[in-house]
Design a protein around this motif. Structure first.
Motif, short mmCIF file in Angstrom:
data_model
loop_
_atom_site.label_atom_id
_atom_site.label_comp_id
_atom_site.label_asym_id
_atom_site.label_seq_id
_atom_site.Cartn_x
_atom_site.Cartn_y
_atom_site.Cartn_z
N UNK A 1 -7.18 9.31 0.02
CA UNK A 1 -7.31 8.16 0.90
C UNK A 1 -6.16 7.15 0.76
N UNK A 2 -5.19 7.46 -0.09
CA UNK A 2 -4.11 6.51 -0.37
C UNK A 2 -3.34 6.12 0.89
N UNK A 3 -2.95 7.10 1.69
CA UNK A 3 -2.13 6.80 2.87
C UNK A 3 -2.86 5.96 3.89
N UNK A 4 -4.11 6.33 4.21
CA UNK A 4 -4.89 5.56 5.18
C UNK A 4 -5.17 4.16 4.66
N UNK A 5 -5.42 4.06 3.35
CA UNK A 5 -5.67 2.75 2.76
C UNK A 5 -4.46 1.85 2.81
N UNK A 6 -3.29 2.42 2.54
CA UNK A 6 -2.06 1.63 2.60
C UNK A 6 -1.80 1.13 4.02
N UNK A 7 -2.03 1.98 5.01
CA UNK A 7 -1.81 1.58 6.41
C UNK A 7 -2.74 0.42 6.78
N UNK B 1 -2.67 -9.06 -2.77
CA UNK B 1 -3.99 -9.05 -2.14
C UNK B 1 -4.78 -7.82 -2.53
N UNK B 2 -4.13 -6.66 -2.57
CA UNK B 2 -4.82 -5.43 -2.98
C UNK B 2 -5.22 -5.50 -4.44
N UNK B 3 -4.35 -6.04 -5.27
CA UNK B 3 -4.68 -6.17 -6.70
C UNK B 3 -5.86 -7.10 -6.90
N UNK C 1 0.14 -1.30 -6.16
CA UNK C 1 -1.24 -1.01 -6.54
C UNK C 1 -1.72 0.32 -5.97
N UNK C 2 -2.87 0.76 -6.45
CA UNK C 2 -3.51 1.96 -5.92
C UNK C 2 -4.41 1.58 -4.75
N UNK C 3 -4.00 1.96 -3.55
CA UNK C 3 -4.84 1.69 -2.38
C UNK C 3 -6.04 2.63 -2.36
N UNK C 4 -5.84 3.85 -2.86
CA UNK C 4 -6.93 4.81 -2.89
C UNK C 4 -8.08 4.35 -3.76
N UNK C 5 -7.77 3.72 -4.88
CA UNK C 5 -8.83 3.23 -5.77
C UNK C 5 -9.65 2.16 -5.08
N UNK C 6 -8.98 1.30 -4.30
CA UNK C 6 -9.72 0.28 -3.55
C UNK C 6 -10.60 0.93 -2.49
#
Length: 220
Positions: A41-47, A158-160, A173-178
């Motif tokens: 989910x990292x890519x979709x989360x980053x977008x 903001x993600x952190x 940060x890890x967007x996938x973890x969020x």
């Protein structure tokens, strides 16, 4: 000049992208770990996070102080909805893929199997709103100090903050973890006697955002 692709997609588009990615990974995951799901989910989360921060930089909400931010984070979430045909298609895809898992599905962590589309949409939409509120606060505080914030630094911070992690604008940060934390929230929202997709610890989130030194956000 060509438009930035981030500007051409709406927040709803990005929320739908995360939900679709989640449905896809649930169909493939079997008993995969949360880390493996997060990677997917990292890519979709980053977008999604880039879109919400881009919107906050262009048009920040009035979150200039900690108390206003805390109240906004604590407010009852508005129930979002995808277009009927889209939601139905995603629901059918999720149901058919879970059925195909057979006995593997029974060994899969419950939070991974219980992410029905309405709960997923509600949780991801709430998460996106949390990010925009926090990012708006950071942007307004920076500009109040005469600092034009760097969108990428705002995004990282903001993600952190939303991930309840240490703040370091230099660290990606890890967007996938969020995203995984939002999936877990979607599962909890489907259980009785829960708080739905309400923001967890709004006061703590607001305090973490208020503690950020605006000079860390400078584009210079």
């Amino acid at each position: 000049m060509a438009k930035d692709p981030i500007d051409e997609r709406t927040a709803s588009d990005e929320v739908q992208g995360v939900v679709q990615a989640a449905v896809d990974v649930i169909g493939r995951a079997g008993s995969a770990s949360a880390g493996a799901v997060g990677d997917a989910l990292e890519g979709a989360g980053r977008a999604l996070t880039r879109k919400m921060v881009s919107d906050a930089v262009a048009s920040p909400r009035g979150m200039a102080d900690r108390e206003t931010l805390a109240r906004a984070l604590a407010a009852r979430p508005v129930s979002p909805a995808l277009a009927g045909a889209t939601a139905a298609a995603l629901g059918l895809r999720l149901a058919s893929r879970v059925r195909r898992l057979g006995f593997i599905a029974r060994r899969t962590p419950l939070w991974l199997l219980a992410t029905a589309v309405p709960a997923l949409v509600a949780s991801v939409s709430r998460g996106a709103d949390e990010l925009r509120l926090v990012a708006s606060h950071l942007v307004l505080r920076a500009r109040a100090k005469g600092i034009e914030p760097d969108p990428e630094r705002v995004r990282r911070v903001a993600v952190q903050i939303a991930s309840r992690g240490a703040v370091d604008p230099e660290r990606e940060p890890s967007h996938g973890r969020l995203m995984v934390s939002w999936l877990r929230r979607a599962f909890r929202a489907a259980l009785p006697f829960t708080a739905g997709v309400a923001t967890s610890d709004p006061d703590g989130l607001a305090a973490a955002a208020a503690d950020v030194d605006p000079t860390q956000l400078s584009a210079d």
